[in-house]
Design a protein around this motif. Structure first.
Motif, PDB file in Angstrom:
ATOM      1  N   THR A  40       0.840  -1.198   0.000  1.00 36.48           N
ATOM      2  CA  THR A  40       0.000   0.000   0.000  1.00 36.48           C
ATOM      3  C   THR A  40       0.877   1.251   0.000  1.00 36.48           C
ATOM      4  O   THR A  40       0.603   2.226  -0.711  1.00 36.48           O
ATOM      5  N   ALA A  41       1.947   1.201   0.796  1.00 37.24           N
ATOM      6  CA  ALA A  41       2.823   2.368   0.884  1.00 37.24           C
ATOM      7  C   ALA A  41       3.407   2.705  -0.484  1.00 37.24           C
ATOM      8  O   ALA A  41       3.447   3.876  -0.883  1.00 37.24           O
ATOM      9  N   TRP A  42       3.833   1.670  -1.225  1.00 39.35           N
ATOM     10  CA  TRP A  42       4.408   1.934  -2.546  1.00 39.35           C
ATOM     11  C   TRP A  42       3.359   2.470  -3.518  1.00 39.35           C
ATOM     12  O   TRP A  42       3.632   3.363  -4.319  1.00 39.35           O
ATOM     13  N   LEU A  43       2.141   1.908  -3.408  1.00 37.24           N
ATOM     14  CA  LEU A  43       1.056   2.416  -4.262  1.00 37.24           C
ATOM     15  C   LEU A  43       0.820   3.903  -3.994  1.00 37.24           C
ATOM     16  O   LEU A  43       0.671   4.712  -4.914  1.00 37.24           O
ATOM     17  N   LEU A  44       0.801   4.256  -2.703  1.00 36.28           N
ATOM     18  CA  LEU A  44       0.550   5.651  -2.340  1.00 36.28           C
ATOM     19  C   LEU A  44       1.678   6.549  -2.822  1.00 36.28           C
ATOM     20  O   LEU A  44       1.458   7.678  -3.261  1.00 36.28           O
ATOM     21  N   ARG A  45       2.921   6.019  -2.751  1.00 31.83           N
ATOM     22  CA  ARG A  45       4.059   6.802  -3.231  1.00 31.83           C
ATOM     23  C   ARG A  45       3.905   7.082  -4.725  1.00 31.83           C
ATOM     24  O   ARG A  45       4.119   8.198  -5.181  1.00 31.83           O
ATOM     25  N   ALA A  46       3.529   6.039  -5.477  1.00 29.58           N
ATOM     26  CA  ALA A  46       3.349   6.205  -6.912  1.00 29.58           C
ATOM     27  C   ALA A  46       2.255   7.227  -7.177  1.00 29.58           C
ATOM     28  O   ALA A  46       2.398   8.123  -8.021  1.00 29.58           O
ATOM     29  N   GLY A  51      -0.184  11.234  -9.652  1.00 25.27           N
ATOM     30  CA  GLY A  51      -1.425  12.002  -9.561  1.00 25.27           C
ATOM     31  C   GLY A  51      -1.266  13.415 -10.124  1.00 25.27           C
ATOM     32  O   GLY A  51      -1.933  13.786 -11.094  1.00 25.27           O
ATOM     33  N   PRO A  52      -0.370  14.205  -9.536  1.00 22.36           N
ATOM     34  CA  PRO A  52      -0.156  15.567 -10.050  1.00 22.36           C
ATOM     35  C   PRO A  52       0.278  15.567 -11.517  1.00 22.36           C
ATOM     36  O   PRO A  52      -0.134  16.437 -12.287  1.00 22.36           O
ATOM     37  N   LEU A  53       1.101  14.556 -11.887  1.00 23.17           N
ATOM     38  CA  LEU A  53       1.570  14.473 -13.274  1.00 23.17           C
ATOM     39  C   LEU A  53       0.378  14.293 -14.222  1.00 23.17           C
ATOM     40  O   LEU A  53       0.276  14.945 -15.275  1.00 23.17           O
ATOM     41  N   ALA A  54      -0.540  13.415 -13.820  1.00 20.39           N
ATOM     42  CA  ALA A  54      -1.730  13.172 -14.645  1.00 20.39           C
ATOM     43  C   ALA A  54      -2.579  14.437 -14.735  1.00 20.39           C
ATOM     44  O   ALA A  54      -3.109  14.778 -15.811  1.00 20.39           O
TER      45      ALA A  54
END
Ligand SMILES: Nc1ncnc2c1ncn2[C@@H]1O[C@H](COP(=O)(O)OP(=O)(O)OP(=O)(O)O)[C@@H](O)[C@H]1O
Ligand SMILES: [Mg+2]
Lengths: 285, 286
Positions: A40-46, A51-54
């Motif tokens: 979950t932590a890695w998902l949130l990091r991604a 998110g902002p990039l999109a």
């Protein structure tokens, strides 16, 4: 808090849902700090990066904003590649990194010993604390005109700005880290026959080192700010200088590319110091 | 004064005030012979820790002085090892390196240092944990390491401040036997002395070369079981109100705790501590 919660629960519960005679279940309280699985932590990091990039991509590709103001990610990528191939970007990057190395390095060389002394020696704290307390509230950027008058527009004024911007904060934060050493450990060391020098190097330093590195990590970010500011004002090389050049020709895509590079370098420095800290501070876990 | 009379720990009309006019300790006199095991009991706040800190040299007396083998104590030093109530290990150093700390400070050569650390860790039963960090150890194990660390410097006096106060009954009993054993086994011979007996390379050749132990506890049973003498510290101001010799057979065993002699002595000391407590309450009620 806990009691209030359990009473409100009883009143809110629909009649008949719970026999009146039964006592309400004990309120369940959770610890303030929570943790998630590493996946979950890695998902949130991604998500935190993507998110902002999109959002950026959606805004520019959707034609909501004029590309002169907000270039698309692909335009920024192309501008970055062009600058990299022309050799401008690498040489500017090296110029900025060199200034960081010299200015931040000098600031650390000054602030860590002074902060260490403030945290350990009775006389150093009252001697340095007041003056540093005042100086750190003077915005370093406001010193740029003075520094240029004193030192010219060459390297020394930029390095001096970096030192001014970082040294006071890093001194106070180092002193704080050093003061965290439990007094009991100093007493134990003395009863084991350790000299003050030995206590400083073998007890205080190892104990405070993770905190000192944390302080450096925070202030490395500030150093990046100051180097770019200095180059924006007066320079003939460096990432900040490259931004002012691009501004003159309204090349927002280039400005964005440089900002991305600055962000990535900052991230790299942060990660490197984080790794160092978790290596040095393995015992804190 | 003869050298025999000078040997050991002497405390002469020692007083300590933290706030002027309110002495925590007043006119404490005490002599502890070399190799003696003395326990100090007293109510919470009576100044037991203060007394140990003064002996250790961690705080300075308001009046009076502490002498060790005729020399006045002017500050902390490796000749007086101190073990605090809560283990205060260096968290970044593993068990062996914690024990080695004082030996490094004394400049003991590496080979000798490692050999002594190994022997001490075996003595405290932690040889298998030599490379563990203190954070991984239980409370009892941490206290054992603290004791080994203090003993490493071969101190003339070992000062123990309620070292087993935070342990459960079983562990506490183990630790009581353990500290008794340590007192038998670990001498105060200088670290430079030649190694004679390879089986017990650091054991004292002579009982008089045993460590002197001053142990603070609030557990009367523990004090009577461990000590050759039990001192009762009164409160407000703290002074030694009773000095009771414990003439139980040596070595002490756990069965002894059920013997009539032991129980009687324990009851006597308990009565004295209780009387002291009542008297203190009566004084403060006025
Ligand atoms: N550094 C200090 N400054 C001021 N007062 C102190 C200081 N250290 C101890 N005291 C006071 O001295 C008295 C004795 O304290 P001390 O810690 O020696 O008691 P103690 O007998 O060890 O108690 P306990 O059994 O609870 O550990 C207490 O009233 C305490 O408040
Ligand atoms: Mg105490």
């Amino acid at each position: 808090m806990v009691i209030m919660q359990s009473t409100s629960e009883t009143t809110i519960a629909p009649p008949g849902a719970r026999p009146a005679a039964t006592a309400p279940p004990p309120a369940r309280v959770k610890l303030l700090t929570t943790s998630v699985s590493s996946r979950t932590a890695w998902l949130l990091r991604a998500l935190s990066i993507l998110g902002p990039l999109a959002a950026w991509w959606a805004l520019s590709a959707g034609g909501v904003v004029d590309p002169t103001f907000l270039p698309s990610p692909s335009a920024v990528w192309t501008a970055g590649v062009t600058m990299a191939q022309s050799g401008d970007l690498p040489s500017d990057l090296l110029a900025s990194l060199g200034r960081i190395g010299a200015g931040f390095g000098l600031a650390v060389l000054i602030s860590v010993p002074v902060g260490f002394a403030m945290g350990t020696l009775g006389w150093a704290q009252p001697l340095f604390e007041p003056v540093i307390g005042i100086l750190r509230y003077l915005p370093a950027s406001a010193f740029i005109p003075l520094l240029i008058i004193w030192l010219g527009i060459g390297e020394p004024s930029k390095i001096a700005l970096l030192v001014l911007g970082v040294v006071f904060f890093n001194t106070l934060m180092t002193a704080d880290a050093v003061r965290q050493v439990p007094y009991r450990l100093l007493e134990v060391s003395a009863t084991l026959g350790a000299s003050r020098l030995r206590v400083a190097s073998r007890v205080v330093l190892p104990y405070a080192l993770p905190g000192i590195i944390d302080a450096m990590r925070v202030n490395a970010a500030a150093a990046w700010n100051f180097v770019v500011v200095a180059e924006l004002v007066a320079a003939t090389s460096g990432l900040g200088y490259r931004i002012t050049r691009a501004q003159r020709f309204l090349q927002t895509d280039r400005i964005f590319a440089i900002l991305v590079v600055i962000g990535l370098i900052g991230l790299t420095i942060d990660i490197a110091l984080r790794l160092l800290r978790s290596r040095v501070g393995r015992w804190t876990r | 004064m003869t050298s025999a009379a000078m040997a050991g720990l002497r405390i002469e009309s020692l007083s300590k005030e933290f706030t002027a006019g309110r002495p925590v300790l007043q006119d404490v006199d005490l002599a502890v012979a070399p190799g003696e095991f003395v326990c100090v009991v007293g109510a919470s706040g009576s100044g037991k820790s203060t007394l140990l800190c003064l002996i250790a040299g961690l705080s300075r007396p308001t009046a009076g002085r502490v002498l060790l083998d005729g020399h006045e104590v002017a500050g902390p030093g490796p000749d007086r090892g101190m073990v605090f109530q809560t283990a205060s290990l260096f968290p970044w150093r593993n068990v062996a390196h914690n024990v080695a700390f004082g030996l490094e400070a004394l400049g003991v050569p590496r080979g000798r240092r490692q050999e002594r650390v190994r022997w001490l860790l075996d003595e405290v039963g932690l040889g298998h944990l030599a490379t563990a960090l203190p954070g991984r150890l239980s409370g009892g194990q941490q206290q054992r390491v603290s004791i080994a660390r203090a003993l490493a410097c071969s101190p003339r006096v070992l000062l123990l401040d309620e070292p087993f106060g935070a342990l459960d009954v079983q562990t506490k009993e183990d630790m009581q036997l353990f500290i008794r054993q340590v007192w038998q086994d670990v001498g105060t011979d200088p670290l430079t002395a030649p190694l004679t007996d390879p089986e017990a390379p650091h054991a004292p050749a002579d009982p008089a070369h045993r460590s002197t132990i001053v142990m603070v506890t609030h557990d009367v049973e523990e004090a009577v079981f461990l000590g050759q003498r039990v001192l009762v510290l009164s409160s407000d101001p703290g002074r030694i109100s009773q000095d009771i010799a414990v003439n139980l057979p040596e070595p002490r065993s756990l069965e002894m705790k059920r013997s009539p002699e032991f129980l009687e002595l324990k009851a006597t000391v308990e009565d004295l501590v209780r009387a002291e407590h009542r008297a203190h309450q009566a004084r403060t009620a006025l």
